[in-house]
Design a protein around this motif. Structure first.
Motif, short mmCIF file in Angstrom:
data_model
loop_
_atom_site.label_atom_id
_atom_site.label_comp_id
_atom_site.label_asym_id
_atom_site.label_seq_id
_atom_site.Cartn_x
_atom_site.Cartn_y
_atom_site.Cartn_z
N UNK A 154 5.01 6.10 5.77
CA UNK A 154 4.33 4.93 4.82
C UNK A 154 3.47 4.32 5.67
N UNK A 155 3.30 3.74 6.77
CA UNK A 155 2.53 3.15 7.60
C UNK A 155 1.36 3.92 7.85
N UNK A 156 1.40 5.27 8.05
CA UNK A 156 0.15 6.26 8.37
C UNK A 156 -0.52 6.15 6.89
N UNK A 157 -0.09 6.11 5.54
CA UNK A 157 -0.63 6.24 4.56
C UNK A 157 -1.36 4.81 4.14
N UNK A 159 0.80 -1.32 -0.06
CA UNK A 159 0.05 0.11 0.09
C UNK A 159 0.78 1.20 -0.17
N UNK A 160 2.17 1.20 0.34
CA UNK A 160 3.07 2.37 0.32
C UNK A 160 4.32 1.84 0.27
N UNK A 217 -8.63 4.45 -2.14
CA UNK A 217 -8.79 5.86 -2.35
C UNK A 217 -7.31 6.56 -2.35
N UNK A 218 -6.40 6.05 -1.81
CA UNK A 218 -5.26 6.33 -1.73
C UNK A 218 -4.32 6.46 -3.19
N UNK A 260 3.70 4.28 -10.37
CA UNK A 260 3.46 3.03 -9.28
C UNK A 260 2.25 3.90 -8.61
N UNK A 261 1.03 3.30 -8.48
CA UNK A 261 -0.16 3.73 -7.92
C UNK A 261 -0.01 3.73 -6.41
#
Length: 288
Positions: free
Chosen positions: A224-227, A66-67, A234-235, A123-124
């Motif tokens: 990164x963990x927060x994101x 995810x990040x 949505x991110x 990269x998304x």
């Protein structure tokens, strides 16, 4: 049921092993990509340009990721392009004649390197660059393709290409304006000067500066963990919507500089820059 085609498994970042220039480590939904070199100061040689797009295409496709945190091994982020290592590929393309074949080959090579760096921007999954030590030339190209940049207090940045008779052509000139503004881009690119972390923060090249390498990497992982804790689609959508503002301009700029360099990059000044680098002396440019 037999005879039915099974869907392909989603690419997994866990399969990214055996790389020469990059290391990928997973911590839950956060992938950490570390530049390894193998050149001194994580210089970017043939392995890097081959492996970078593979890594980021895989991270983009892996539903678990995810990040992404992007950093360098050792004391430095990257010295930039490993010019001696790349000359084996480039030497036949930089001859003194003006034939179409070498120029076409050079154009293709520039576009290949551009695509490698653009794989970070495309990269998304949001990418956070944690920079320590030197970040020169290609290193700046790479971090400008990231979404967020953080630095340690001793970090130093340089758009150094002008010093070696090259128009920067892999993304810095196209992406920096939306990050630091036109005036700062022109100053950095036309002088090739070194910029310390404090100045980088003032002009917006980095979001924040931390006391040392451990601190900046720890903060990048936290961010990164927060994101990663937010809804992933949505991110990704937010990143894609934000990118629409600049992606067409960046793409047009990359196409233009590739054409410009394929026509004008081969020069006696470039040969002098390479020779001076090998001989560890100051170059003497003559505008030829």
């Amino acid at each position: 049921m037999t005879g039915m085609t099974q869907p392909d498994a989603a690419p997994s970042a866990a399969a990214l092993t055996g790389l020469e220039s990059l290391q990928v480590r997973l911590d839950g939904p956060v992938a950490e990509v570390t530049l390894l070199g193998p050149g001194k100061g994580n210089a970017m040689g043939p392995d890097f340009w081959r492996e970078l797009p593979l890594v980021f295409a895989t991270l983009d496709a892996d539903p678990v990721v995810r990040a992404v945190v992007l950093t360098g091994s050792g004391k430095h982020f990257s010295y930039g392009l490993d010019l001696p290592a790349m000359m084996g590929t480039w030497a036949p393309l930089l001859g003194g004649d003006a034939l179409a074949g070498p120029r076409t080959g050079l154009h293709g090579e520039v576009r290949r390197l551009q695509a490698a760096v653009s794989s970070i921007a495309e990269c998304r999954k949001p990418v956070i660059a944690a920079v320590s030590g030197w970040c020169i030339g290609g290193g700046v190209d790479v971090i400008t393709a990231a979404d967020i940049r953080l630095a340690s207090a001793e970090a130093t940045f340089s758009v150094r290409e002008v010093k070696v008779a090259i128009v920067a052509d892999i993304g810095s000139l196209q992406r920096l304006a939306s990050i630091v503004g036109e005036g700062h881009v022109r100053e950095l690119a036309l002088t090739g000067k070194d910029v310390d972390a404090a100045r980088a923060e003032r002009i917006g090249l980095v979001n924040d500066v931390y006391p040392d390498q451990d601190a900046v990497l720890a903060r990048a992982r936290e961010l990164a963990a927060e994101i990663a804790a937010n809804p992933p689609l949505v991110v990704q959508g937010t990143k894609q919507v934000l990118s629409v503002n600049t992606e067409r301009q960046v793409a047009e700029g990359l196409r233009y500089v590739a054409a410009w360099n394929s026509a004008f990059l081969p020069s006696k000044d470039l040969q002098e820059a390479v020779q001076a680098f090998v001989e560890r002396r100051a170059p003497e440019f003559r505008g030829e």
